[in-house]
Design a protein around this motif. Structure first.
Motif, PDB file in Angstrom:
ATOM      1  N   ALA A  88       0.839  -1.200   0.000  1.00  0.00           N
ATOM      2  CA  ALA A  88       0.000   0.000   0.000  1.00  0.00           C
ATOM      3  C   ALA A  88       0.874   1.251   0.000  1.00  0.00           C
ATOM      4  O   ALA A  88       1.871   1.326   0.721  1.00  0.00           O
ATOM      5  N   LYS A  89       0.481   2.234  -0.793  1.00  0.00           N
ATOM      6  CA  LYS A  89       1.258   3.476  -0.884  1.00  0.00           C
ATOM      7  C   LYS A  89       1.414   4.156   0.466  1.00  0.00           C
ATOM      8  O   LYS A  89       2.494   4.634   0.810  1.00  0.00           O
ATOM      9  N   GLU A  90       0.333   4.204   1.246  1.00  0.00           N
ATOM     10  CA  GLU A  90       0.419   4.914   2.515  1.00  0.00           C
ATOM     11  C   GLU A  90       1.377   4.213   3.478  1.00  0.00           C
ATOM     12  O   GLU A  90       2.020   4.869   4.310  1.00  0.00           O
ATOM     13  N   THR A  91       1.528   2.902   3.346  1.00  0.00           N
ATOM     14  CA  THR A  91       2.484   2.175   4.177  1.00  0.00           C
ATOM     15  C   THR A  91       3.913   2.499   3.782  1.00  0.00           C
ATOM     16  O   THR A  91       4.786   2.716   4.635  1.00  0.00           O
ATOM     17  N   MET A  92       4.164   2.552   2.478  1.00  0.00           N
ATOM     18  CA  MET A  92       5.527   2.760   1.993  1.00  0.00           C
ATOM     19  C   MET A  92       5.997   4.203   2.157  1.00  0.00           C
ATOM     20  O   MET A  92       7.185   4.488   2.018  1.00  0.00           O
ATOM     21  N   ARG A  93       5.088   5.115   2.451  1.00  0.00           N
ATOM     22  CA  ARG A  93       5.469   6.515   2.638  1.00  0.00           C
ATOM     23  C   ARG A  93       5.650   6.877   4.105  1.00  0.00           C
ATOM     24  O   ARG A  93       5.987   8.012   4.439  1.00  0.00           O
ATOM     25  N   ALA A  94       5.412   5.906   5.000  1.00  0.00           N
ATOM     26  CA  ALA A  94       5.424   6.181   6.438  1.00  0.00           C
ATOM     27  C   ALA A  94       6.813   5.990   7.039  1.00  0.00           C
ATOM     28  O   ALA A  94       7.077   5.034   7.761  1.00  0.00           O
ATOM     29  N   GLY A  95       7.732   6.890   6.712  1.00  0.00           N
ATOM     30  CA  GLY A  95       9.061   6.819   7.312  1.00  0.00           C
ATOM     31  C   GLY A  95      10.157   6.550   6.300  1.00  0.00           C
ATOM     32  O   GLY A  95       9.910   6.164   5.155  1.00  0.00           O
ATOM     33  N   LEU A  96      11.399   6.738   6.755  1.00  0.00           N
ATOM     34  CA  LEU A  96      12.550   6.589   5.878  1.00  0.00           C
ATOM     35  C   LEU A  96      12.783   5.150   5.461  1.00  0.00           C
ATOM     36  O   LEU A  96      12.999   4.867   4.277  1.00  0.00           O
ATOM     37  N   LEU A  97      12.739   4.213   6.411  1.00  0.00           N
ATOM     38  CA  LEU A  97      13.016   2.814   6.076  1.00  0.00           C
ATOM     39  C   LEU A  97      12.018   2.253   5.073  1.00  0.00           C
ATOM     40  O   LEU A  97      12.420   1.584   4.110  1.00  0.00           O
ATOM     41  N   PRO A  98      10.714   2.492   5.233  1.00  0.00           N
ATOM     42  CA  PRO A  98       9.771   2.042   4.200  1.00  0.00           C
ATOM     43  C   PRO A  98      10.093   2.606   2.822  1.00  0.00           C
ATOM     44  O   PRO A  98       9.953   1.909   1.807  1.00  0.00           O
ATOM     45  N   LYS A  99      10.526   3.869   2.769  1.00  0.00           N
ATOM     46  CA  LYS A  99      10.873   4.470   1.483  1.00  0.00           C
ATOM     47  C   LYS A  99      12.098   3.782   0.866  1.00  0.00           C
ATOM     48  O   LYS A  99      12.179   3.598  -0.356  1.00  0.00           O
ATOM     49  N   ILE A 100      13.035   3.384   1.718  1.00  0.00           N
ATOM     50  CA  ILE A 100      14.212   2.656   1.234  1.00  0.00           C
ATOM     51  C   ILE A 100      13.788   1.295   0.691  1.00  0.00           C
ATOM     52  O   ILE A 100      14.229   0.865  -0.377  1.00  0.00           O
ATOM     53  N   MET A 101      12.897   0.608   1.423  1.00  0.00           N
ATOM     54  CA  MET A 101      12.415  -0.699   0.976  1.00  0.00           C
ATOM     55  C   MET A 101      11.609  -0.570  -0.309  1.00  0.00           C
ATOM     56  O   MET A 101      11.633  -1.457  -1.158  1.00  0.00           O
ATOM     57  N   GLU A 102      10.897   0.533  -0.427  1.00  0.00           N
ATOM     58  CA  GLU A 102      10.135   0.769  -1.657  1.00  0.00           C
ATOM     59  C   GLU A 102      11.077   0.802  -2.860  1.00  0.00           C
ATOM     60  O   GLU A 102      10.790   0.220  -3.905  1.00  0.00           O
ATOM     61  N   TYR A 103      12.201   1.461  -2.701  1.00  0.00           N
ATOM     62  CA  TYR A 103      13.165   1.544  -3.795  1.00  0.00           C
ATOM     63  C   TYR A 103      13.727   0.164  -4.129  1.00  0.00           C
ATOM     64  O   TYR A 103      14.035  -0.139  -5.288  1.00  0.00           O
ATOM     65  N   ALA A 104      13.841  -0.683  -3.120  1.00  0.00           N
ATOM     66  CA  ALA A 104      14.412  -2.016  -3.328  1.00  0.00           C
ATOM     67  C   ALA A 104      13.494  -2.945  -4.108  1.00  0.00           C
ATOM     68  O   ALA A 104      13.937  -3.981  -4.601  1.00  0.00           O
ATOM     69  N   GLY A 105      12.183  -2.578  -4.245  1.00  0.00           N
ATOM     70  CA  GLY A 105      11.348  -3.464  -5.055  1.00  0.00           C
ATOM     71  C   GLY A 105       9.848  -3.341  -4.898  1.00  0.00           C
ATOM     72  O   GLY A 105       9.112  -4.209  -5.366  1.00  0.00           O
ATOM     73  N   SER A 106       9.350  -2.284  -4.273  1.00  0.00           N
ATOM     74  CA  SER A 106       7.916  -2.176  -4.047  1.00  0.00           C
ATOM     75  C   SER A 106       7.154  -1.742  -5.295  1.00  0.00           C
ATOM     76  O   SER A 106       7.602  -0.890  -6.051  1.00  0.00           O
ATOM     77  N   ILE A 107       5.987  -2.352  -5.483  1.00  0.00           N
ATOM     78  CA  ILE A 107       4.984  -1.843  -6.421  1.00  0.00           C
ATOM     79  C   ILE A 107       3.910  -1.235  -5.529  1.00  0.00           C
ATOM     80  O   ILE A 107       3.082  -1.944  -4.956  1.00  0.00           O
ATOM     81  N   SER A 108       3.940   0.064  -5.362  1.00  0.00           N
ATOM     82  CA  SER A 108       3.027   0.722  -4.437  1.00  0.00           C
ATOM     83  C   SER A 108       1.676   0.966  -5.110  1.00  0.00           C
ATOM     84  O   SER A 108       1.611   1.533  -6.198  1.00  0.00           O
TER      85      SER A 108
END
Length: 272
Positions: free
Chosen positions: A102-122
């Motif tokens: 979920a987009k709102e999950t991946m935007r909640a903090g620095l670490l989620p944003k880093i994990m998003e870059y590693a492979g998330s389809i938000s």
């Protein structure tokens, strides 16, 4: 040059590799040290084609589930059988593994944003937003991005869309399966909810038996199965059909109490 290559979403492969290696090094002891991850069926991973594979799983934490799968998948591709010993498998990780979040999950903090870059389809959740029930239209761009990811590699999705057990399967997953006709690999995990906080970032308790069971490909008749047929198959495959409850039906609170009691029986301590 490899240094300047990008994935299908425009992210630097060099940076992705660096992030996956770093996050892998940091998280490894969460599954082999503080707790122990027991794996079954990982030999299935190395026989899969490089693209159009969809992993479906029950969901217990926001991030610990996905991180464990990255470990297990890469370990298997590098010759490990049901174990993640010898972290050298992170030296050359598979870079076209994506996970739906979920987009709102991946935007909640620095670490989620880093994990998003590693492979998330938000994606934007159509049924839940900021802790409230909503009813929104599915964004076609989200579906398109999942299709693009399947065409490029492997995709991990949690078809319930929530960490709460025995919630309904989202029909969108069935639509994606029928549209793209991927190889569908069910995974059943346990112990993550007891090991970590809800986000899967903090260790809540040590010495918990974690498990990951990778099952053979789901049998789907792409010519005759309906969306409802696929939903039912997913429920059984990831063991989230109501028939898997010890008592049917039970409130979530009672289920959690039962899980806590089971946890006491499953605790063990290992020396590392």
């Amino acid at each position: 040059m490899t240094l300047f290559k990008k994935d299908i979403f425009g992210k630097s492969l060099f940076l992705k590799k660096t992030l996956i290696r770093t996050l892998g090094l940091v998280s490894h002891r969460r599954y082999r040290g503080f707790n122990e991850l027991h794996i079954e069926g990982s030999e299935i991973i190395r026989d899969l084609p490089p693209t159009n594979v969809l992993f479906i799983s029950n969901h217990q934490t926001y991030f610990a589930d996905v991180a464990a799968m990255f470990h297990v998948f890469n370990a298997s591709l590098n010759g490990r059988v049901d174990n993640i010993k010898d972290i050298g498998y992170l030296y050359n990780p598979k870079l076209n593994i994506y996970f739906v979040a979920a987009k709102e999950t991946m935007r909640a903090g620095l670490l989620p944003k880093i994990m998003e870059y590693a492979g998330s389809i938000s994606i934007e959740r159509t049924w839940r937003e900021k802790g409230k029930d909503v009813n929104k239209q599915v964004k076609m761009s989200d579906i398109s991005n999942i299709t693009r990811a399947l065409n490029d590699g492997w995709v991990i999705t949690f078809p319930q869309g929530t960490t709460t057990p025995f919630k309904p399967i989202r029909r969108g997953t069935a639509h994606i399966i029928l549209k793209n006709k991927p190889i569908v690999i069910p995974i059943v995990i346990d112990g993550f909810r007891r090991s970590f906080d809800k986000k899967g970032l903090l260790i809540k308790k040590r010495g918990i038996l974690q498990s990951m069971v990778i099952k053979p490909p789901l049998e789907i008749d792409y010519e005759n199965d309906t969306v409802d047929d696929v939903v039912t198959k997913i429920e059984y495959a990831i063991e989230q059909h109501p028939s898997f409850l010890k008592v049917v039906p039970v409130p979530v609170e009672d289920y959690q109490k039962s899980e806590d009691e089971l946890n006491k029986k499953r605790e063990f301590w290992t020396n590392y």
